[in-house]
Design a protein around this motif. Structure first.
Motif, PDB file in Angstrom:
ATOM      1  N   LEU A   9      31.824  46.969  43.325  1.00 24.28           N
ATOM      2  CA  LEU A   9      31.993  46.053  42.358  1.00 24.28           C
ATOM      3  C   LEU A   9      32.888  44.860  42.971  1.00 24.28           C
ATOM      4  N   GLY A  10      32.460  43.730  43.107  1.00 21.67           N
ATOM      5  CA  GLY A  10      33.122  42.678  43.757  1.00 21.67           C
ATOM      6  C   GLY A  10      34.100  42.144  42.871  1.00 21.67           C
ATOM      7  N   ILE A  11      35.577  42.009  43.000  1.00 20.90           N
ATOM      8  CA  ILE A  11      36.589  41.267  42.176  1.00 20.90           C
ATOM      9  C   ILE A  11      36.976  40.101  42.876  1.00 20.90           C
ATOM     10  N   VAL A  12      36.858  38.939  42.404  1.00 23.40           N
ATOM     11  CA  VAL A  12      37.322  37.586  42.810  1.00 23.40           C
ATOM     12  C   VAL A  12      38.284  36.827  41.917  1.00 23.40           C
ATOM     13  N   ALA A  13      38.853  35.992  42.719  1.00 28.33           N
ATOM     14  CA  ALA A  13      39.926  35.227  41.868  1.00 28.33           C
ATOM     15  C   ALA A  13      39.342  34.291  41.219  1.00 28.33           C
ATOM     16  N   ASP A  14      40.140  33.483  40.288  1.00 27.38           N
ATOM     17  CA  ASP A  14      39.444  32.305  39.115  1.00 27.38           C
ATOM     18  C   ASP A  14      38.907  31.395  40.263  1.00 27.38           C
ATOM     19  N   ASP A  15      39.254  30.944  41.478  1.00 25.32           N
ATOM     20  CA  ASP A  15      38.572  30.047  42.330  1.00 25.32           C
ATOM     21  C   ASP A  15      37.398  30.517  43.093  1.00 25.32           C
ATOM     22  N   GLY A  16      37.017  31.871  42.949  1.00 24.55           N
ATOM     23  CA  GLY A  16      35.784  32.625  43.565  1.00 24.55           C
ATOM     24  C   GLY A  16      36.364  33.359  44.923  1.00 24.55           C
ATOM     25  N   THR A  17      37.463  33.066  45.206  1.00 26.30           N
ATOM     26  CA  THR A  17      37.823  34.062  46.573  1.00 26.30           C
ATOM     27  C   THR A  17      38.020  35.342  46.428  1.00 26.30           C
ATOM     28  N   PRO A  18      37.438  36.135  47.282  1.00 24.82           N
ATOM     29  CA  PRO A  18      37.067  37.462  46.987  1.00 24.82           C
ATOM     30  C   PRO A  18      38.631  38.270  47.030  1.00 24.82           C
ATOM     31  N   LEU A  19      38.656  39.258  46.270  1.00 23.05           N
ATOM     32  CA  LEU A  19      39.793  39.908  46.141  1.00 23.05           C
ATOM     33  C   LEU A  19      39.968  41.417  46.819  1.00 23.05           C
ATOM     34  N   ALA A  20      38.778  41.829  45.986  1.00 26.27           N
ATOM     35  CA  ALA A  20      38.674  43.499  46.560  1.00 26.27           C
ATOM     36  C   ALA A  20      37.187  43.781  46.001  1.00 26.27           C
ATOM     37  N   ASP A  21      36.983  44.672  46.968  1.00 25.74           N
ATOM     38  CA  ASP A  21      35.733  45.589  46.840  1.00 25.74           C
ATOM     39  C   ASP A  21      35.853  47.044  46.157  1.00 25.74           C
ATOM     40  N   LEU A  22      35.404  47.397  45.133  1.00 25.92           N
ATOM     41  CA  LEU A  22      35.660  48.691  44.572  1.00 25.92           C
ATOM     42  C   LEU A  22      34.479  49.348  44.702  1.00 25.92           C
ATOM     43  N   THR A  23      34.616  50.607  45.276  1.00 30.03           N
ATOM     44  CA  THR A  23      33.302  51.475  45.464  1.00 30.03           C
ATOM     45  C   THR A  23      33.240  52.542  44.653  1.00 30.03           C
ATOM     46  N   PHE A  24      31.912  53.008  44.149  1.00 31.27           N
ATOM     47  CA  PHE A  24      31.691  53.828  43.224  1.00 31.27           C
ATOM     48  C   PHE A  24      32.219  55.480  43.916  1.00 31.27           C
ATOM     49  N   GLN A  25      32.824  56.053  43.305  1.00 31.99           N
ATOM     50  CA  GLN A  25      33.451  57.451  43.731  1.00 31.99           C
ATOM     51  C   GLN A  25      32.556  58.595  43.019  1.00 31.99           C
ATOM     52  N   ARG A  26      32.788  58.685  41.852  1.00 29.05           N
ATOM     53  CA  ARG A  26      32.004  59.760  40.881  1.00 29.05           C
ATOM     54  C   ARG A  26      32.283  59.329  39.279  1.00 29.05           C
ATOM     55  N   CYS A  27      31.474  60.344  38.472  1.00 27.33           N
ATOM     56  CA  CYS A  27      31.652  60.186  37.173  1.00 27.33           C
ATOM     57  C   CYS A  27      32.684  61.323  36.787  1.00 27.33           C
ATOM     58  N   GLU A  28      33.649  60.974  35.726  1.00 24.34           N
ATOM     59  CA  GLU A  28      34.274  61.901  35.377  1.00 24.34           C
ATOM     60  C   GLU A  28      34.865  61.864  33.893  1.00 24.34           C
ATOM     61  N   ALA A  29      35.414  62.584  33.166  1.00 21.07           N
ATOM     62  CA  ALA A  29      35.874  62.529  31.751  1.00 21.07           C
ATOM     63  C   ALA A  29      36.533  61.022  31.655  1.00 21.07           C
ATOM     64  N   PRO A  30      36.455  60.343  30.442  1.00 26.35           N
ATOM     65  CA  PRO A  30      37.056  59.168  30.334  1.00 26.35           C
ATOM     66  C   PRO A  30      38.593  59.140  30.226  1.00 26.35           C
ATOM     67  N   PRO A  31      39.391  58.836  31.060  1.00 31.42           N
ATOM     68  CA  PRO A  31      40.876  58.785  30.967  1.00 31.42           C
ATOM     69  C   PRO A  31      41.578  58.323  29.654  1.00 31.42           C
ATOM     70  N   ALA A  32      42.703  58.936  29.635  1.00 31.03           N
ATOM     71  CA  ALA A  32      43.375  58.607  28.019  1.00 31.03           C
ATOM     72  C   ALA A  32      44.033  57.340  28.371  1.00 31.03           C
ATOM     73  N   ALA A  33      43.690  56.548  27.233  1.00 25.30           N
ATOM     74  CA  ALA A  33      44.244  55.028  27.495  1.00 25.30           C
ATOM     75  C   ALA A  33      44.726  54.740  26.268  1.00 25.30           C
ATOM     76  N   ALA A  34      45.811  53.855  26.149  1.00 26.96           N
ATOM     77  CA  ALA A  34      46.571  53.007  24.972  1.00 26.96           C
ATOM     78  C   ALA A  34      45.237  52.268  23.998  1.00 26.96           C
ATOM     79  N   PRO A  35      45.320  52.468  22.861  1.00 24.35           N
ATOM     80  CA  PRO A  35      44.291  51.780  21.920  1.00 24.35           C
ATOM     81  C   PRO A  35      44.546  50.360  22.055  1.00 24.35           C
ATOM     82  N   GLU A  36      43.289  49.819  21.854  1.00 29.70           N
ATOM     83  CA  GLU A  36      43.463  48.484  22.105  1.00 29.70           C
ATOM     84  C   GLU A  36      44.477  47.770  21.031  1.00 29.70           C
ATOM     85  N   PRO A  37      45.245  46.800  21.237  1.00 29.21           N
ATOM     86  CA  PRO A  37      45.907  46.218  20.178  1.00 29.21           C
ATOM     87  C   PRO A  37      45.192  45.382  19.108  1.00 29.21           C
ATOM     88  N   ALA A  38      45.568  45.435  18.053  1.00 24.58           N
ATOM     89  CA  ALA A  38      44.865  44.814  16.963  1.00 24.58           C
ATOM     90  C   ALA A  38      45.043  43.191  16.810  1.00 24.58           C
TER      91      ALA A  38
END
Length: 201
Positions: free
Chosen positions: A120-149
């Motif tokens: 997955l390629g992450i870019v800035a608002d002007d299109g400048t590349p910021l990071a490339d994220l590489t797939f590692q594995r499938c896993e159980a969904p992590p705990a996360a705070a609920p989305e604010p209303a």
């Protein structure tokens, strides 16, 4: 090379091809109800928990709608999104509800996590590349705070606007001449000054 040796080499080639095919399939596997873990090799990781899209139909081009890919991710127990025209140029976004308002359309989520690309390629608002994220594995969904209303209207104190209700005391709406003459305005914005003689004595 004997016929037996040829058969052995052929068998080894088939096994290698099958192994390579399995590795390729594993990279693009669908995690389904699990999350897809991505990392950049520098300590940053994100878990993709949902995938969807926002489809906007332009009346001038009804046959070619504008499609924005949306990934909901969990980073450090907080929900966020990554969005863009494709998975090679994703921008960082806020919570899904905020993104719906920003993009001008509802998000259509997949029932389960589909196959995702290896990177997955992450870019800035002007299109400048910021990071490339590489797939590692499938896993159980992590705990996360609920989305604010979503907020319903503004703050009560802001509802009155600039005006004041009728019937209020005149002393509250108009300062007395003595106060104006003896004291400079208390709420002058910083960076602004009042020239001498602008306030009558």
């Amino acid at each position: 090379m004997s016929r037996r040796d040829s058969m052995v080499w052929a068998a080894c080639f088939v096994v290698a091809a099958i192994s390579a095919g399995s590795a390729t399939a594993a990279v693009g596997e669908a995690c389904g109800v699990q999350a897809a873990r991505y990392e950049n090799g520098k300590g940053f990781s994100a878990a993709v928990i949902r995938a969807g899209e926002v489809r906007i139909v332009n009346p001038l081009r009804p046959l070619t709608p504008e499609v924005t890919q949306i990934l909901e991710v969990v980073i450090g127990a907080k929900r966020a999104t990554a969005y863009g025209p494709d998975f090679t140029s994703l921008r960082r976004g806020g919570a899904p509800q905020a993104m719906q308002a920003a993009l001008g359309g509802p998000i259509t989520w997949e029932a389960a996590l589909p196959p995702l690309p290896e990177t997955l390629g992450i870019v800035a608002d002007d299109g400048t590349p910021l990071a490339d994220l590489t797939f590692q594995r499938c896993e159980a969904p992590p705990a996360a705070a609920p989305e604010p209303a979503a907020r319903k209207g503004g703050k009560p104190e802001a509802a009155g606007g600039k005006g004041r209700p009728k019937g209020g005391s005149k002393s509250a709406s108009k300062p007395s001449p003595k106060t104006s003459a003896s004291q400079p305005p208390a709420k002058t914005p910083s960076g602004f000054s009042i020239p001498q003689g602008a306030v009558g004595e």
